[in-house]
Write a protein that holds these residues in place. Structure first.
Motif, PDB file in Angstrom:
ATOM      1  N   ASP A 347       1.381   6.907  -4.146  1.00  0.00           N
ATOM      2  CA  ASP A 347       1.850   5.562  -4.450  1.00  0.00           C
ATOM      3  C   ASP A 347       2.778   5.113  -3.323  1.00  0.00           C
ATOM      4  N   PRO A 348       2.465   4.018  -2.628  1.00  0.00           N
ATOM      5  CA  PRO A 348       3.249   3.595  -1.464  1.00  0.00           C
ATOM      6  C   PRO A 348       4.734   3.420  -1.751  1.00  0.00           C
ATOM      7  N   LYS A 349       5.093   3.019  -2.961  1.00  0.00           N
ATOM      8  CA  LYS A 349       6.496   2.801  -3.292  1.00  0.00           C
ATOM      9  C   LYS A 349       7.148   4.085  -3.808  1.00  0.00           C
ATOM     10  N   LYS A 350       6.492   4.760  -4.748  1.00  0.00           N
ATOM     11  CA  LYS A 350       7.094   5.930  -5.378  1.00  0.00           C
ATOM     12  C   LYS A 350       7.265   7.096  -4.408  1.00  0.00           C
ATOM     13  N   LYS A 351       6.361   7.231  -3.425  1.00  0.00           N
ATOM     14  CA  LYS A 351       6.428   8.401  -2.550  1.00  0.00           C
ATOM     15  C   LYS A 351       7.658   8.385  -1.648  1.00  0.00           C
ATOM     16  N   LYS A 352       8.327   7.240  -1.547  1.00  0.00           N
ATOM     17  CA  LYS A 352       9.551   7.177  -0.756  1.00  0.00           C
ATOM     18  C   LYS A 352      10.663   8.014  -1.385  1.00  0.00           C
ATOM     19  N   ASP A 353      10.520   8.309  -2.684  1.00  0.00           N
ATOM     20  CA  ASP A 353      11.492   9.173  -3.358  1.00  0.00           C
ATOM     21  C   ASP A 353      11.331  10.632  -2.961  1.00  0.00           C
ATOM     22  N   ASP A 490       3.828  11.859   7.188  1.00  0.00           N
ATOM     23  CA  ASP A 490       4.030  10.604   6.457  1.00  0.00           C
ATOM     24  C   ASP A 490       5.204   9.835   7.072  1.00  0.00           C
ATOM     25  N   SER A 492       6.807   7.394   5.986  1.00  0.00           N
ATOM     26  CA  SER A 492       7.791   6.936   5.012  1.00  0.00           C
ATOM     27  C   SER A 492       8.734   8.045   4.561  1.00  0.00           C
TER      28      SER A 492
END
Length: 603
Positions: A347-353, A490, A492
């Motif tokens: 998930d582009p947003k969640k993987k930043k965690d 990655d 991100s």
């Protein structure tokens, strides 16, 4: 040993050298110490011919290795054991426990490595004990007990917990006494407690095996009856107290999910669905409801339950129980807040965690779980479907391997019988996919693919490339050969040490080598991941797989019959121990199961 209740010794010459350390707790009498070690000596031979082993009793400890370990104070394999019983009634319980644990951890290093603590407050009687092995100096003892105290406090509100480390032992416990007196661990009474603990531990182990055997046998009988009479389920699961301890009432599951409300559904698959539930005591659970309409589905459920009696580890998801009725079958598991890895990683947003520290912890934890399956069970277990959707994450992003529907017991003898090839395209090793060769190296290959996905944040078969036959594995290999492996990282992801990431990429390429003989076993993989001083070998090329299964999606799971002979590579043991009255280093209080990925196999 008799004079000071401690002994360490080395004997032999490399590679057949052995080092042994043995020690009793300080409060144990010399007579009781001898009895305790006599009990250990009866257990320890079961560890051989493995090259290392540990046995923990509440009264004494023994460890052997093929290297000098006497000054080790910590290890990635240090674990804790938490009791199932909890104290949710007294608000001050956590405060009392924390104070006692911190006090004994602080006192022991300055008091010859041993300290006891007792507290009676708010109507609670509480006891704590900490000890370091005599080979550690004060600083190393302090470091070991500091880690141990943090570990056992994570068990709260469990009423009892133990931290079992390579350099120390720490325990807390709440004991209720009729006369209100504090619990005192004296020598003669202590011996009785040790023997009771041993007998209880042995009984629990036997019960676990019996549960796995009985439930597995019952499921087999149920499958036979369903072939003769539609939708008729066996009622034998209700027939004994042992089975009832693993059995949930349907009404309990129904209430916990608000009558299986759609709002509480957290997963859906081809032959089942998963719901989040809350038990009356407040525990959150995951309930997997399966529509068992085929022989394959029944076998997979039975297979999961059979494995439970053989493998337990902190990185394997824990089964809590089951329920069977005329229409559906239910398996109940511990609930993990962050669900499966794929839901975050891709998930582009969640993987930043997921910074690098968290991703590395996921990689190492998954490796530990696989090593347990391969080396630390009565028979070797091959998972066959390691992938992100089968790696579940708790609230702290600690990984637990799930979905053992495809797992197989793998003995060392060849079996001349048709083998069902099952797994997910992109994660299956070439020798298994093409020839049906099922060894532990099949899981090693899948694990290598998983590492590359975790590092890159991209799915194995969903990657843009000039060559349409390229996968993440082949692209990573090409970049590695061109010394541009950093291109797959990655962008991100927060990284502090790029070289550490590139080292892990190289380990992944070792795992995905074309030849299974060249791939390391999981014990070696763990050493490479955790010991920076070890040099990572240069990998050979991975397989360049062409998708020859026309009409199938490249990332769909499959079943295919393949007449072949099953075999395993020579088995390497790293750290296997007895569990009858002792502690298995891979066995905190957990069992294996699966729940979120209910569609791991397409019929």
């Amino acid at each position: 040993m008799k004079s000071n209740k401690f002994s360490s010794y080395g004997e032999g010459f490399a590679p057949n050298r052995i080092f042994v350390l043995a020690q009793c707790m300080d409060d144990l009498s010399k007579e009781d110490c001898e009895i305790c070690f006599s009990t250990i000596n009866a257990q320890l031979p079961g560890c051989f011919p493995h090259i290392s082993g540990r046995v923990f009793f509440d009264g004494c400890f023994m460890r052997f290795e093929n290297y000098s370990f006497f000054y080790e104070s910590s290890s990635p394999h240090d674990v804790k054991r938490c009791s199932d019983a909890v104290n949710l009634q007294n608000d001050q319980f956590r405060d009392v426990a924390t104070k006692v644990v911190k006090d004994v951890a602080a006192m022991a290093p300055g008091h010859t490595g041993y300290a006891e603590g007792r507290s009676k407050a708010y109507g609670l009687s509480f006891y704590g004990m900490a000890i370091c092995w005599n080979t550690l100096d004060e600083e190393s003892c302090s470091d070991c007990l500091s880690n141990a105290s943090r570990a056992v406090l994570e068990c709260l509100p469990s009423i009892e917990a133990r931290s079992l480390s390579v350099g120390c032992y720490l325990r807390y416990s709440q004991y209720e006494s009729k006369d209100g007196s504090n619990f005192v661990l004296n020598t003669k009474g202590g011996l009785v407690m040790y023997l009771v603990f041993i007998l209880v531990a042995v009984g629990v182990c036997i019960a676990a095996v019996l549960v796995g055997y009985i439930v597995g046998t019952t499921l087999h009988e149920k499958r036979v009856k369903r072939q003769k009479k539609n939708n008729v389920h066996s009622s034998d699961l209700e027939s004994s107290a042992i089975k009832r301890s693993l059995h949930f009432n349907y009404s309990t599951l129904e209430k916990s999910t608000d009558n299986f409300s759609e709002e509480l559904k957290i997963g859906q698959g081809g032959f089942g669905e998963v719901f989040k539930g809350t038990l009356p005591d407040g525990r959150e659970i995951a309930i997997k409801r399966m529509f068992l309409t085929t022989k394959i589905r029944n076998e997979e459920v039975s297979n999961e339950i059979d494995i439970i009696g053989l493998a337990q580890h902190q990185n394997l998801v824990r089964l809590l129980g089951c329920c069977f009725n005329d229409d559906d079958s239910f398996l109940v598991y511990e609930y993990l807040e962050n669900k499966s890895l794929d839901l975050i990683l891709f998930d582009p947003k969640k993987k930043k965690d997921l910074d690098w520290k968290k991703r590395l912890r996921i990689i190492e934890g998954t490796a530990e779980g696989l090593e347990c399956l391969h080396n630390d069970c009565q028979v070797r277990i091959i998972h066959r479907d390691i992938k992100p959707s089968n790696i579940l994450l708790d609230a702290k992003y600690r990984p637990k391997i799930a979905d053992f529907g495809l797992a197989r017991f793998n003995i060392r003898e060849k079996v001349a019988a048709p083998l069902v090839i099952a797994g997910t395209f992109g994660y299956m090793a070439p020798e298994y996919l093409a020839q049906g060769q099922l060894t532990d190296k099949v899981d090693v290959y899948s694990f290598g693919v998983l590492i590359l996905e975790i590092v890159s944040g991209r799915e194995i078969n969903k990657i843009s490339a000039d060559d349409t036959l390229d996968t993440l594995v082949t692209i990573a290999w090409k970049y590695f050969k061109e010394k541009r492996a950093s291109r797959i990282i990655d962008p991100s992801m927060e990284i502090q040490d790029v070289d550490e990431v590139l080292r892990v990429v190289q380990i992944a390429l070792l795992c995905t080598q074309e030849s299974p003989i060249m791939r390391p076993d999981m014990t070696t993989v763990i050493k490479l991941l955790t010991q920076e001083k070890l040099e990572v070998p240069v990998p050979s090329k991975p397989p360049f797989i062409v998708d020859s299964f026309h009409g199938s999606k490249r990332n769909d799971s499959i079943h295919r019959h393949h007449p072949c002979t099953s075999s395993v590579d020579s088995c390497r043991y790293y750290d296997t121990h007895q569990d009858n009255g002792s502690f298995h280093r891979h066995h905190p209080s957990s069992s294996i199961d699966s729940y979120y990925d209910t569609e791991s196999v397409l019929g």
